[in-house]
Write an enzyme that holds these catalytic residues in place. Structure first.
Site, PDB file in Angstrom:
ATOM      1  N   ASP A 173      36.141  39.886  41.050  1.00  0.00           N
ATOM      2  CA  ASP A 173      34.711  39.548  41.172  1.00  0.00           C
ATOM      3  C   ASP A 173      34.551  38.193  41.868  1.00  0.00           C
ATOM      4  O   ASP A 173      33.663  38.006  42.711  1.00  0.00           O
ATOM      5  CB  ASP A 173      34.075  39.500  39.776  1.00  0.00           C
ATOM      6  CG  ASP A 173      34.348  40.785  39.007  1.00  0.00           C
ATOM      7  OD1 ASP A 173      33.958  41.846  39.499  1.00  0.00           O
ATOM      8  OD2 ASP A 173      34.984  40.712  37.936  1.00  0.00           O
ATOM      9  N   HIS A 201      33.362  41.450  32.814  1.00  0.00           N
ATOM     10  CA  HIS A 201      33.695  42.181  34.043  1.00  0.00           C
ATOM     11  C   HIS A 201      32.950  43.515  33.995  1.00  0.00           C
ATOM     12  O   HIS A 201      33.486  44.548  33.616  1.00  0.00           O
ATOM     13  CB  HIS A 201      35.203  42.412  34.158  1.00  0.00           C
ATOM     14  CG  HIS A 201      35.539  43.386  35.250  1.00  0.00           C
ATOM     15  ND1 HIS A 201      35.352  43.109  36.585  1.00  0.00           N
ATOM     16  CD2 HIS A 201      35.999  44.652  35.213  1.00  0.00           C
ATOM     17  CE1 HIS A 201      35.690  44.151  37.305  1.00  0.00           C
ATOM     18  NE2 HIS A 201      36.078  45.116  36.499  1.00  0.00           N
TER      19      HIS A 201
HETATM   20  P1  NAX Z   1      44.977  54.947  37.472  1.00  0.00           P
HETATM   21  O1  NAX Z   1      44.331  56.016  36.658  1.00  0.00           O
HETATM   22  O2  NAX Z   1      45.404  55.228  38.868  1.00  0.00           O
HETATM   23  O3  NAX Z   1      46.257  54.411  36.695  1.00  0.00           O
HETATM   24  C1  NAX Z   1      46.267  54.127  35.343  1.00  0.00           C
HETATM   25  C2  NAX Z   1      47.679  54.381  34.864  1.00  0.00           C
HETATM   26  O4  NAX Z   1      47.761  53.891  33.529  1.00  0.00           O
HETATM   27  C3  NAX Z   1      48.068  55.869  34.830  1.00  0.00           C
HETATM   28  O5  NAX Z   1      49.271  56.050  35.558  1.00  0.00           O
HETATM   29  C4  NAX Z   1      48.249  56.170  33.344  1.00  0.00           C
HETATM   30  O6  NAX Z   1      49.294  57.103  33.110  1.00  0.00           O
HETATM   31  C5  NAX Z   1      48.604  54.781  32.817  1.00  0.00           C
HETATM   32  N1  NAX Z   1      48.370  54.583  31.383  1.00  0.00           N
HETATM   33  C6  NAX Z   1      47.336  55.009  30.630  1.00  0.00           C
HETATM   34  N2  NAX Z   1      47.526  54.680  29.343  1.00  0.00           N
HETATM   35  C7  NAX Z   1      48.701  54.004  29.286  1.00  0.00           C
HETATM   36  C8  NAX Z   1      49.436  53.424  28.235  1.00  0.00           C
HETATM   37  N3  NAX Z   1      49.016  53.479  26.965  1.00  0.00           N
HETATM   38  N4  NAX Z   1      50.612  52.813  28.517  1.00  0.00           N
HETATM   39  C9  NAX Z   1      51.070  52.771  29.784  1.00  0.00           C
HETATM   40  N5  NAX Z   1      50.413  53.339  30.829  1.00  0.00           N
HETATM   41  C10 NAX Z   1      49.242  53.932  30.576  1.00  0.00           C
HETATM   42  O7  NAX Z   1      43.952  53.702  37.421  1.00  0.00           O
HETATM   43  P2  NAX Z   1      43.896  52.426  38.370  1.00  0.00           P
HETATM   44  O8  NAX Z   1      43.034  52.708  39.545  1.00  0.00           O
HETATM   45  O9  NAX Z   1      45.265  51.923  38.579  1.00  0.00           O
HETATM   46  O10 NAX Z   1      43.058  51.420  37.426  1.00  0.00           O
HETATM   47  C11 NAX Z   1      43.617  50.887  36.252  1.00  0.00           C
HETATM   48  C12 NAX Z   1      42.554  50.161  35.438  1.00  0.00           C
HETATM   49  O11 NAX Z   1      42.054  49.052  36.153  1.00  0.00           O
HETATM   50  C13 NAX Z   1      41.331  51.019  35.087  1.00  0.00           C
HETATM   51  O12 NAX Z   1      41.005  50.809  33.726  1.00  0.00           O
HETATM   52  C14 NAX Z   1      40.247  50.429  35.986  1.00  0.00           C
HETATM   53  O13 NAX Z   1      38.956  50.627  35.444  1.00  0.00           O
HETATM   54  C15 NAX Z   1      40.639  48.990  35.979  1.00  0.00           C
HETATM   55  N6  NAX Z   1      40.074  48.120  37.027  1.00  0.00           N
HETATM   56  C16 NAX Z   1      39.814  46.846  36.693  1.00  0.00           C
HETATM   57  C17 NAX Z   1      39.370  45.923  37.614  1.00  0.00           C
HETATM   58  C18 NAX Z   1      39.123  44.514  37.223  1.00  0.00           C
HETATM   59  O14 NAX Z   1      38.683  43.746  38.084  1.00  0.00           O
HETATM   60  N7  NAX Z   1      39.335  44.094  35.971  1.00  0.00           N
HETATM   61  C19 NAX Z   1      39.074  46.334  39.011  1.00  0.00           C
HETATM   62  C20 NAX Z   1      39.797  47.575  39.425  1.00  0.00           C
HETATM   63  C21 NAX Z   1      39.851  48.639  38.365  1.00  0.00           C
HETATM   64  O15 NAX Z   1      38.637  49.325  38.330  1.00  0.00           O
END
Ligand code: NAX
Length: 350
Positions: A173, A201
């Site tokens: 952000d 966020h």
């Molecule tokens: P993806 O769905 O591509 O990847 C998430 C991964 O996490 C998957 O491979 C899944 O198997 C794994 N996972 C789920 N639960 C788990 C656990 N208990 N232990 C280990 N691995 C686990 O999502 P992606 O695009 O990589 O985004 C990840 C997160 O970042 C989401 O929650 C998204 O909302 C968040 N974001 C946060 C941002 C920020 O600025 N704070 C911005 C970008 C993004 O939106």
């Protein structure tokens, strides 16, 4: 540059013990975009060798193993090893840095309480694992949403780890706000300083230009010269930054990935190695009670980093508009905290 909290630990002629970095959700989009740059030195600098612990769900284990193979193929001199885990205790054992990216996305029909509950299941397990086995100098950035409350929750389950070691990513952000300001002022991003992102966020965040400068001059003055007054800040700049994630999804057909990975790397690098000069950045950190944000709540603030510590920039004057925007976002954070509390999901530290 200040001293690194990861001092070299010699193990033989010309060798140092690598720093263990645990990446959760390593097979996901942001995880995949993060680990190669971490291995190239963009996380802890060019002098700190690392070991990567990739934590994934069983269903994505094989994909994470594939990522580990590709990391090997990168022949990164700083990468002293990669291991893939399904068990959080094993993944966080000896870790100094946690990139907590993996989270449960909001599924269709899911209420906010369901989302908080699903993620609380993940972040409570990881907080307890950190408490049990992470290194003394452990520090984490939570990327997985809802990032602020997930960081608060993980810290509540790790009572032996200083609370301030669990932070939330609002650097993306911050970068968005800096870049939008630079574009509007027809300046380079390097000429911008003093931008602050406050609060959650989420769409309620407050990207604040009131202390920002462009080329050393007040940003609001520079913008006014370009006929971009407070009305532009309120109706164009703030919503554009706060809703940029949705804009990226709309245009790109997928959520922010490389920009989020870049932000997570910058967050940790500046936290560990220090922000340059007197420059500010924004981080979601536990409040020390400053600016009316209840103590302990993980909220975004303007910070500077020195000697491995992030300090909230003190003594800023907030005008009425800023005060009310911050209050609204903090109210949302309090509601999230109350929801996880009511669901009985918090750990022993409140
Ligand atoms: P993806 O769905 O591509 O990847 C998430 C991964 O996490 C998957 O491979 C899944 O198997 C794994 N996972 C789920 N639960 C788990 C656990 N208990 N232990 C280990 N691995 C686990 O999502 P992606 O695009 O990589 O985004 C990840 C997160 O970042 C989401 O929650 C998204 O909302 C968040 N974001 C946060 C941002 C920020 O600025 N704070 C911005 C970008 C993004 O939106």
């Amino acid at each position: 540059m200040s001293a690194s909290p990861f001092p070299d630990r010699p193990t033989g002629p010309g060798r140092t013990v690598p720093t263990t970095v645990t990446v959760t959700g390593a097979a996901g989009q942001i995880g995949y975009a993060t680990v190669f740059r971490a291995a190239a030195g963009d996380l802890l600098g060019p002098d700190t060798p690392i070991r990567l612990h990739l934590l994934e769900l069983p269903a994505a284990r094989r994909a994470a193993e594939g990522t580990a193979l590709e990391l090997q193929d990168g022949a990164f001199p700083l990468l002293h090893g990669v291991e893939v885990f399904e068990d959080a205790d094993a993944a966080f054992d000896g870790a100094s840095v946690g990139l907590l990216i993996g989270a449960r996305p909001r599924a269709q029909g899911m209420e906010r309480a369901d989302l908080l509950e699903a993620n609380a299941g993940i972040f409570s397990v990881q907080g307890r694992a950190v408490n049990r086995g992470a290194a003394e100098d452990f520090r984490a950035v939570v990327v997985g949403n809802p990032a602020n409350t997930n960081a608060y929750l993980a810290a509540s389950h790790a009572p032996d780890v200083p609370r301030e070691r669990f932070t939330a990513l609002t650097r993306l952000d911050h970068h968005r706000a800096v870049a939008q300001l630079a574009a509007a002022a027809d300046a380079l991003v390097g000429e911008v300083d003093g931008v602050a992102v406050w609060g959650n966020h989420s769409a309620s965040q407050y990207p604040d230009l009131t202390h920002a400068t462009v080329g050393g001059r007040p940003a609001l003055e520079v913008l006014a010269e370009r006929d971009l007054g407070l009305e532009w800040v309120d109706s164009t700049f703030i919503p554009r930054v706060a809703r940029r994630g949705a804009e990226i999804i709309d245009v790109r057909g997928g959520s922010s990935v490389a920009s989020a990975a870049h932000a997570a790397l910058c967050h940790v690098r500046d936290w560990v190695l220090g922000t340059p000069g007197a420059a500010w950045t924004s981080m979601g950190v536990p409040s020390d009670g400053s600016y009316g944000v209840p103590e302990g709540l993980v909220s975004s603030f303007p910070v500077t980093c020195r000697d491995g510590r992030a300090r909230i920039v003190p003594g800023l004057e907030l005008d009425r508009f800023s005060g009310s925007r911050i209050e609204a976002s903090v109210r949302e954070l309090e509601e999230e905290r109350a929801a996880v509390q009511q669901l009985g999901l918090l750990g022993p530290r409140r």
